[in-house]
Design an enzyme around this catalytic site. Structure first.
Site, PDB file in Angstrom:
ATOM      1  N   ASP A  66       0.814  -1.227   0.000  1.00 42.54           N
ATOM      2  CA  ASP A  66       0.000   0.000   0.000  1.00 42.54           C
ATOM      3  C   ASP A  66       0.845   1.273   0.000  1.00 42.54           C
ATOM      4  O   ASP A  66       0.301   2.368   0.157  1.00 42.54           O
ATOM      5  CB  ASP A  66      -0.949   0.013   1.222  1.00 42.54           C
ATOM      6  N   GLU A  69       0.027   3.404  -3.268  1.00 40.82           N
ATOM      7  CA  GLU A  69      -1.382   3.840  -3.275  1.00 40.82           C
ATOM      8  C   GLU A  69      -1.669   4.870  -2.172  1.00 40.82           C
ATOM      9  O   GLU A  69      -2.454   5.791  -2.371  1.00 40.82           O
ATOM     10  CB  GLU A  69      -2.283   2.610  -3.106  1.00 40.82           C
ATOM     11  N   ASP A  70      -1.063   4.701  -1.019  1.00 41.78           N
ATOM     12  CA  ASP A  70      -1.476   5.490   0.146  1.00 41.78           C
ATOM     13  C   ASP A  70      -0.428   6.435   0.724  1.00 41.78           C
ATOM     14  O   ASP A  70      -0.701   7.092   1.737  1.00 41.78           O
ATOM     15  CB  ASP A  70      -1.947   4.549   1.267  1.00 41.78           C
ATOM     16  N   ASP A 126      -4.232  -9.666   0.925  1.00 42.05           N
ATOM     17  CA  ASP A 126      -4.825  -8.348   1.189  1.00 42.05           C
ATOM     18  C   ASP A 126      -6.327  -8.487   1.442  1.00 42.05           C
ATOM     19  O   ASP A 126      -6.879  -7.890   2.383  1.00 42.05           O
ATOM     20  CB  ASP A 126      -4.557  -7.442  -0.021  1.00 42.05           C
TER      21      ASP A 126
END
Ligand code: NDP
Ligand code: ZN
Length: 181
Positions: A66, A69-70, A126
């Site tokens: 992640d 993405e984050d 995930d």
């Protein structure tokens, strides 16, 4: 038991330190706002201790999954720090944030059959981790219907993965069986 390769341990702990730093100011969406890093760690735990996965690139990909993405992490940064294989694993499971949420959700379903083995393992872990979070520590404002909808969408994604790792598929199915009602 065989001793682990020191360079594998170095890579894993480097990925953990990197992800912990990148996610340092983030929290999960549950009522207690648990530290975000718990989630990438849970993927690695699921892969190693429930799936029997020992591939260090998959484990590092899970820990880092992640970050692009984050956080402000770039693919180039991942390649520089961890090499092209781990960068590719992370990018294969990274949504394009420029797209609207419903499109991203649909794309996960249509993209799943095209996933190669290493990113597919991360994707399954995930979804297992997120379903457990929704069962045990859901975002406080999510209705029953929204939690059910998430479970069904996650199953649609995982059903598309071909030649899935049988042990992880069993873990996913056991987790899906906890669909809220
Ligand atoms: P989000 O994508 O906003 O949230 C789910 C994601 O948040 C997970 O995939 C996970 O992603 C992360 N996350 C962080 N903390 C938790 C936690 N404690 N438990 C579970 N996940 C957590 O929500 P949706 O998946 O619902 O996506 C939004 C979609 O829902 C839109 O398409 C919208 O149209 C629809 N919607 C539906 C409603 C309904 O009632 N049915 C109401 C509002 C919107 P990661 O692994 O990346 O951390
Ligand atoms: Zn995730």
């Amino acid at each position: 038991m065989q001793n682990p390769d020191p360079s594998d341990l170095q890579k894993i702990f480097k990925a953990l330190a990197f992800a912990a730093h990148k996610h340092r100011d983030q929290r999960r969406k549950d009522e207690d706002a648990l530290p975000y890093i718990n989630h990438p760690i849970s993927l690695a735990d699921i892969l190693v201790n429930e799936g029997g996965v020992t591939d260090v690139e998959v484990i590092c990909g899970a820990i880092l999954h992640d970050t692009v993405e984050d956080t402000d992490t770039t693919p180039e940064e991942l390649e520089r720090e961890f090499g092209p294989v781990i960068r590719d694993i992370v990018m294969e499971v990274t949504d394009k944030k420029s797209l609207p949420k419903p499109v991203r959700k649909l794309l996960q379903i249509t993209h799943a059959p095209k996933l190669k083995e290493k990113p597919a393992l991360v994707k399954i872990a995930d979804k297992i981790s997120n379903l457990r979070d929704i069962a045990d520590h859901p975002p406080s404002d999510w209705s029953l219907q929204r939690r059910q909808k998430y479970f069904d969408w996650a199953k649609a994604v995982i059903d598309g993965i071909q030649n899935v790792h049988p042990r992880l598929r069993e873990v996913f199915d056991a987790t899906y069986a906890r669909r809220p009602r």
